[in-house]
Scaffold this motif. Structure first.
Motif, PDB file in Angstrom:
ATOM      1  N   ALA A  54      22.804  47.238  -4.812  1.00  0.00           N
ATOM      2  CA  ALA A  54      23.462  47.444  -3.538  1.00  0.00           C
ATOM      3  C   ALA A  54      23.475  48.936  -3.230  1.00  0.00           C
ATOM      4  CB  ALA A  54      24.883  46.900  -3.609  1.00  0.00           C
ATOM      5  N   LEU A  55      23.763  49.287  -1.970  1.00  0.00           N
ATOM      6  CA  LEU A  55      23.902  50.700  -1.606  1.00  0.00           C
ATOM      7  C   LEU A  55      24.972  51.334  -2.481  1.00  0.00           C
ATOM      8  CD1 LEU A  55      23.317  53.079   0.350  1.00  0.00           C
ATOM      9  CD2 LEU A  55      25.172  52.202   1.781  1.00  0.00           C
ATOM     10  N   LEU A  56      26.080  50.603  -2.663  1.00  0.00           N
ATOM     11  CA  LEU A  56      27.180  51.088  -3.498  1.00  0.00           C
ATOM     12  C   LEU A  56      27.204  50.272  -4.789  1.00  0.00           C
ATOM     13  CD1 LEU A  56      29.943  51.530  -0.754  1.00  0.00           C
ATOM     14  CD2 LEU A  56      28.189  53.152  -1.508  1.00  0.00           C
ATOM     15  N   SER A  57      26.115  50.345  -5.529  1.00  0.00           N
ATOM     16  CA  SER A  57      25.997  49.547  -6.737  1.00  0.00           C
ATOM     17  C   SER A  57      26.875  50.093  -7.850  1.00  0.00           C
ATOM     18  CB  SER A  57      24.539  49.510  -7.213  1.00  0.00           C
ATOM     19  OG  SER A  57      24.152  50.783  -7.705  1.00  0.00           O
ATOM     20  N   ALA A  58      27.224  49.230  -8.779  1.00  0.00           N
ATOM     21  CA  ALA A  58      28.044  49.649  -9.917  1.00  0.00           C
ATOM     22  C   ALA A  58      27.266  50.603 -10.812  1.00  0.00           C
ATOM     23  CB  ALA A  58      28.499  48.421 -10.704  1.00  0.00           C
ATOM     24  N   SER A  59      25.971  50.349 -10.986  1.00  0.00           N
ATOM     25  CA  SER A  59      25.166  51.171 -11.893  1.00  0.00           C
ATOM     26  C   SER A  59      25.019  52.608 -11.410  1.00  0.00           C
ATOM     27  CB  SER A  59      23.781  50.548 -12.086  1.00  0.00           C
ATOM     28  OG  SER A  59      23.114  50.421 -10.848  1.00  0.00           O
ATOM     29  N   SER A  60      25.141  52.832 -10.101  1.00  0.00           N
ATOM     30  CA  SER A  60      25.033  54.199  -9.565  1.00  0.00           C
ATOM     31  C   SER A  60      26.387  54.741  -9.122  1.00  0.00           C
ATOM     32  CB  SER A  60      24.056  54.227  -8.379  1.00  0.00           C
ATOM     33  OG  SER A  60      24.533  53.419  -7.316  1.00  0.00           O
ATOM     34  N   ALA A  61      27.466  54.096  -9.559  1.00  0.00           N
ATOM     35  CA  ALA A  61      28.813  54.459  -9.106  1.00  0.00           C
ATOM     36  C   ALA A  61      29.180  55.901  -9.432  1.00  0.00           C
ATOM     37  CB  ALA A  61      29.850  53.510  -9.692  1.00  0.00           C
ATOM     38  N   HIS A  62      28.785  56.350 -10.608  1.00  0.00           N
ATOM     39  CA  HIS A  62      29.120  57.730 -10.985  1.00  0.00           C
ATOM     40  C   HIS A  62      28.572  58.703  -9.947  1.00  0.00           C
ATOM     41  CE1 HIS A  62      29.717  61.346 -13.383  1.00  0.00           C
ATOM     42  NE2 HIS A  62      28.450  61.664 -13.147  1.00  0.00           N
ATOM     43  N   ARG A  63      27.401  58.379  -9.394  1.00  0.00           N
ATOM     44  CA  ARG A  63      26.774  59.271  -8.428  1.00  0.00           C
ATOM     45  C   ARG A  63      27.466  59.200  -7.067  1.00  0.00           C
ATOM     46  NH1 ARG A  63      22.267  58.122  -9.695  1.00  0.00           N
ATOM     47  NH2 ARG A  63      21.516  56.559  -8.244  1.00  0.00           N
ATOM     48  N   TRP A  64      27.579  57.979  -6.484  1.00  0.00           N
ATOM     49  CA  TRP A  64      28.100  57.927  -5.118  1.00  0.00           C
ATOM     50  C   TRP A  64      29.612  58.157  -5.028  1.00  0.00           C
ATOM     51  CZ3 TRP A  64      31.623  54.108  -4.149  1.00  0.00           C
ATOM     52  CH2 TRP A  64      31.533  52.900  -4.854  1.00  0.00           C
ATOM     53  N   LEU A  65      30.319  57.985  -6.117  1.00  0.00           N
ATOM     54  CA  LEU A  65      31.748  58.311  -6.094  1.00  0.00           C
ATOM     55  C   LEU A  65      31.964  59.820  -6.121  1.00  0.00           C
ATOM     56  CD1 LEU A  65      33.279  55.639  -8.510  1.00  0.00           C
ATOM     57  CD2 LEU A  65      33.689  55.844  -6.058  1.00  0.00           C
TER      58      LEU A  65
ATOM     59  N   ALA B 187      35.936  44.198  -1.562  1.00  0.00           N
ATOM     60  CA  ALA B 187      37.288  44.452  -1.056  1.00  0.00           C
ATOM     61  C   ALA B 187      37.598  45.942  -1.160  1.00  0.00           C
ATOM     62  CB  ALA B 187      38.306  43.650  -1.859  1.00  0.00           C
ATOM     63  N   TRP B 188      36.860  46.641  -2.015  1.00  0.00           N
ATOM     64  CA  TRP B 188      37.047  48.076  -2.194  1.00  0.00           C
ATOM     65  C   TRP B 188      35.842  48.879  -1.710  1.00  0.00           C
ATOM     66  CZ3 TRP B 188      38.238  44.287  -5.712  1.00  0.00           C
ATOM     67  CH2 TRP B 188      39.601  44.114  -5.999  1.00  0.00           C
ATOM     68  N   ALA B 189      34.644  48.340  -1.868  1.00  0.00           N
ATOM     69  CA  ALA B 189      33.424  49.018  -1.434  1.00  0.00           C
ATOM     70  C   ALA B 189      32.562  47.995  -0.697  1.00  0.00           C
ATOM     71  CB  ALA B 189      32.667  49.589  -2.633  1.00  0.00           C
ATOM     72  N   PRO B 190      32.546  48.003   0.627  1.00  0.00           N
ATOM     73  CA  PRO B 190      31.817  47.005   1.403  1.00  0.00           C
ATOM     74  C   PRO B 190      30.376  46.812   0.939  1.00  0.00           C
ATOM     75  CG  PRO B 190      33.124  48.391   2.847  1.00  0.00           C
ATOM     76  CD  PRO B 190      33.228  48.995   1.470  1.00  0.00           C
ATOM     77  N   GLY B 191      30.038  45.543   0.637  1.00  0.00           N
ATOM     78  CA  GLY B 191      28.686  45.229   0.196  1.00  0.00           C
ATOM     79  C   GLY B 191      28.427  45.549  -1.257  1.00  0.00           C
ATOM     80  N   GLY B 192      29.430  46.056  -1.949  1.00  0.00           N
ATOM     81  CA  GLY B 192      29.234  46.476  -3.327  1.00  0.00           C
ATOM     82  C   GLY B 192      29.201  45.313  -4.302  1.00  0.00           C
ATOM     83  N   PHE B 193      28.237  45.336  -5.208  1.00  0.00           N
ATOM     84  CA  PHE B 193      28.184  44.325  -6.260  1.00  0.00           C
ATOM     85  C   PHE B 193      27.449  44.883  -7.474  1.00  0.00           C
ATOM     86  CE2 PHE B 193      24.222  43.631  -3.925  1.00  0.00           C
ATOM     87  CZ  PHE B 193      23.293  43.533  -4.942  1.00  0.00           C
ATOM     88  N   GLY B 194      27.620  44.212  -8.587  1.00  0.00           N
ATOM     89  CA  GLY B 194      26.919  44.583  -9.808  1.00  0.00           C
ATOM     90  C   GLY B 194      26.889  43.384 -10.728  1.00  0.00           C
TER      91      GLY B 194
END
Length: 390
Positions: A9-20, A119-126
Motif C-alpha cells: 500500500a502507499l502507507l504500507s507497514a513494511s515502509s512505515a519507518h520511512r513515511w512516518l 482507521a488510522w492510515a487510509p488504505g493502509g495494510f500489511g
C-alpha cells in the motif's frame, strides 16, 4: 502466499519507518518502479516455506502432510532455493511452538494474514507472518530472512501497525489489553522481543493518524537519514537528501588544527549517509547514461573485461596433449565452512560437525552507541596485567 500477492500500500507497514518520519516520501516514491533484488526473492521463498511449516503445525487437518510435502517440493524447484532455508525456518517454527505450548490453552493462530489499519492510515495494510491470540494478549511474530542488520522489535512501527490491524479485526472477539511483538532473524541469531499495553498502542495510533494525513497529500518535511533513506525508491534523486549530504560534506564550519572526541563523534554522525548517498547517486547516473540520457560531466564506459574459455575441457585436453601435466591444471581447494553449511543445511551441519566449529571474534567495528552489542576496548585488565608479570 505468492510473491505477486504481497502488494504494498502507499502507507504500507513494511515502509512505515520511512513515511512516518519522512511524510512526503510516500508520494515521491510513486514516480519510481518497485524493483526486487535477488536477496528479496530468496526472502520470499524462505517466507513461503516458513508459512507452510506453521500452517501445517496449527492446521494439520486442513493442511495435512501430503499437501505440505507437495508444496515444499514445489518450492525446492525454485532457482533460488537453498537447503539452509529448511534449518532457518525450523528455528522460526520452534520459537512459535515453544510460545504456543507455554500458554495455558491452545491459542488462536492467524498465519500470513493481511490486516487493514485504515482507521488510522487510509488504505493502509500489511501482511503479518504469524499472530497468536490468547486471552487478553496478541502475540505478533515476524520472520525476517535477511542478514544485513538486526532489527529491533522495540517500538517497531511495522509491528505496531500489524498490532493495530489485528486489534481492529479481533477487538469484538477477544478482550485485548496487551500486545507482545517478536522479530526473528535466524541468519543473524537474533530474536528481539518487546511488549506494550493497548493504551500505548492506541496512543501510537493517534500519531500514525496525524502523520498519515500528511503522507497521503505529500506534505510535511523531508527527513533524510541513513535508515530512512535506505530502501526509499527516490533516494538517488531526492533533492532533500542531496542537499542534506552536500551540507554535511562541505558545510562543517570552522576547521581547527585538531578536533576533539566530541567533535569527532558529532561529525561521524553527520557524515553517516554521505558515502551511501554518493554510491546511490553514481548507480542512478550510470543507469541514466546507459539509457542514453545526458548527465553533464559524466559518461558510461566499458570497464575492464575478463577472459574465459570457450570450452575448458577441450582447452585442457590440448594443454595435456602438448605436455602440461594434469596436476598443474587443477587446484585442490576445500569448501569454506559457510559453503558446507549452505550445502548441508544448518540442522544437518550442526548435528554432524557443530562441535568442531569455533567462533572467532570479529574485527572491531565502529557503531552507534545505541547498538545492542557490548563495547570492547584494547585496555589491559588488572587480571591480565598481573598474569603478564608472573
Amino acid at each position: 502466499m505468492a510473491q505477486e500477492e504481497r502488494a504494498h500500500a502507499l502507507l504500507s507497514a513494511s515502509s512505515a519507518h520511512r513515511w512516518l518520519n519522512c511524510t512526503p516520501s510516500a508520494k515521491l516514491e510513486e514516480q519510481f518502479p518497485d524493483t526486487s533484488s535477488e536477496a528479496a526473492q530468496e526472502g520470499t521463498i524462505a517466507h513461503e516455506l516458513a508459512e507452510l511449516k506453521v500452517r501445517h503445525y496449527f492446521h494439520p487437518v486442513d493442511f495435512g502432510r501430503q499437501k505440505f510435502t507437495r508444496r515444499v517440493n514445489k518450492l525446492k524447484k525454485e532457482e533460488l532455493w537453498q537447503n539452509e532455508m529448511d534449518g532457518y525456518t525450523e528455528e522460526y517454527l520452534d520459537y512459535i511452538k515453544v510460545l504456543a505450548n507455554g500458554l495455558a490453552s491452545k491459542p488462536g493462530a492467524v498465519i500470513e494474514q493481511k490486516f487493514y489499519y485504515d482507521a488510522w492510515a487510509p488504505g493502509g495494510f500489511g501482511t503479518a507472518d504469524c499472530i497468536l491470540i490468547h486471552g487478553d494478549t496478541i502475540h505478533i511474530i515476524d520472520f525476517k530472512y535477511g542478514k544485513g542488520v538486526p532489527v529491533s522489535a522495540e517500538k517497531n512501527p511495522q509491528m505496531m501497525l500489524y498490532a493495530l490491524g489485528a486489534y481492529d479485526t479481533y477487538k469484538l472477539l477477544y478482550p485485548i489489553q496487551n500486545i507482545k511483538m517478536t522479530i526473528i532473524q535466524p541468519r543473524l541469531d537474533s530474536v528481539s522481543e518487546w511488549g506494550c499495553t493497548l493504551e500505548e498502542l492506541l496512543e501510537f495510533g493517534k500519531y500514525v493518524k496525524e502523520r498519515a494525513v500528511l503522507a497521503i497529500d505529500g506534505k510535511g518535511d523531508f527527513a533524510p537519514d541513513v535508515s530512512t533513506c535506505r530502501f526509499c525508491r527516490a533516494k538517488a534523486q531526492c533533492r532533500a537528501r542531496s542537499d542534506y549530504n552536500v551540507k554535511q560534506a562541505f558545510d562543517l564550519g570552522e576547521l581547527p588544527p585538531l578536533i576533539t572526541h566530541a567533535e569527532a563523534g558529532e561529525r561521524l554522525a553527520r557524515l553517516a549517509d554521505v558515502a551511501k548517498y554518493q554510491k546511490d547517486l553514481q548507480e542512478w547516473a550510470l543507469a541514466e547514461c546507459l539509457a542514453g540520457n545526458e548527465v553533464p560531466g559524466w559518461k558510461a564506459v566499458e570497464g575492464r573485461g575478463s577472459r574465459d574459455w570457450i570450452d575448458m575441457d577441450k582447452a585442457f585436453e590440448a594443454l595435456q596433449a602438448s605436455g602440461t601435466p594434469e596436476a598443474l591444471l587443477w587446484e585442490k581447494k576445500p569448501l569454506t565452512l559457510a559453503q558446507i553449511e549452505k550445502m548441508l543445511g544448518k540442522k544437518e551441519f550442526d548435528t554432524c560437525v557443530g562441535s568442531m566449529v569455533v567462533k572467532n571474534p570479529g574485527k572491531p567495528a565502529l557503531v552507534k552507541e545505541s547498538d545492542k552489542r557490548d563495547a570492547i576496548t584494547n585496555k589491559i585488565t588488572a587480571a591480565e596485567a598481573f598474569k603478564e608479570g608472573e
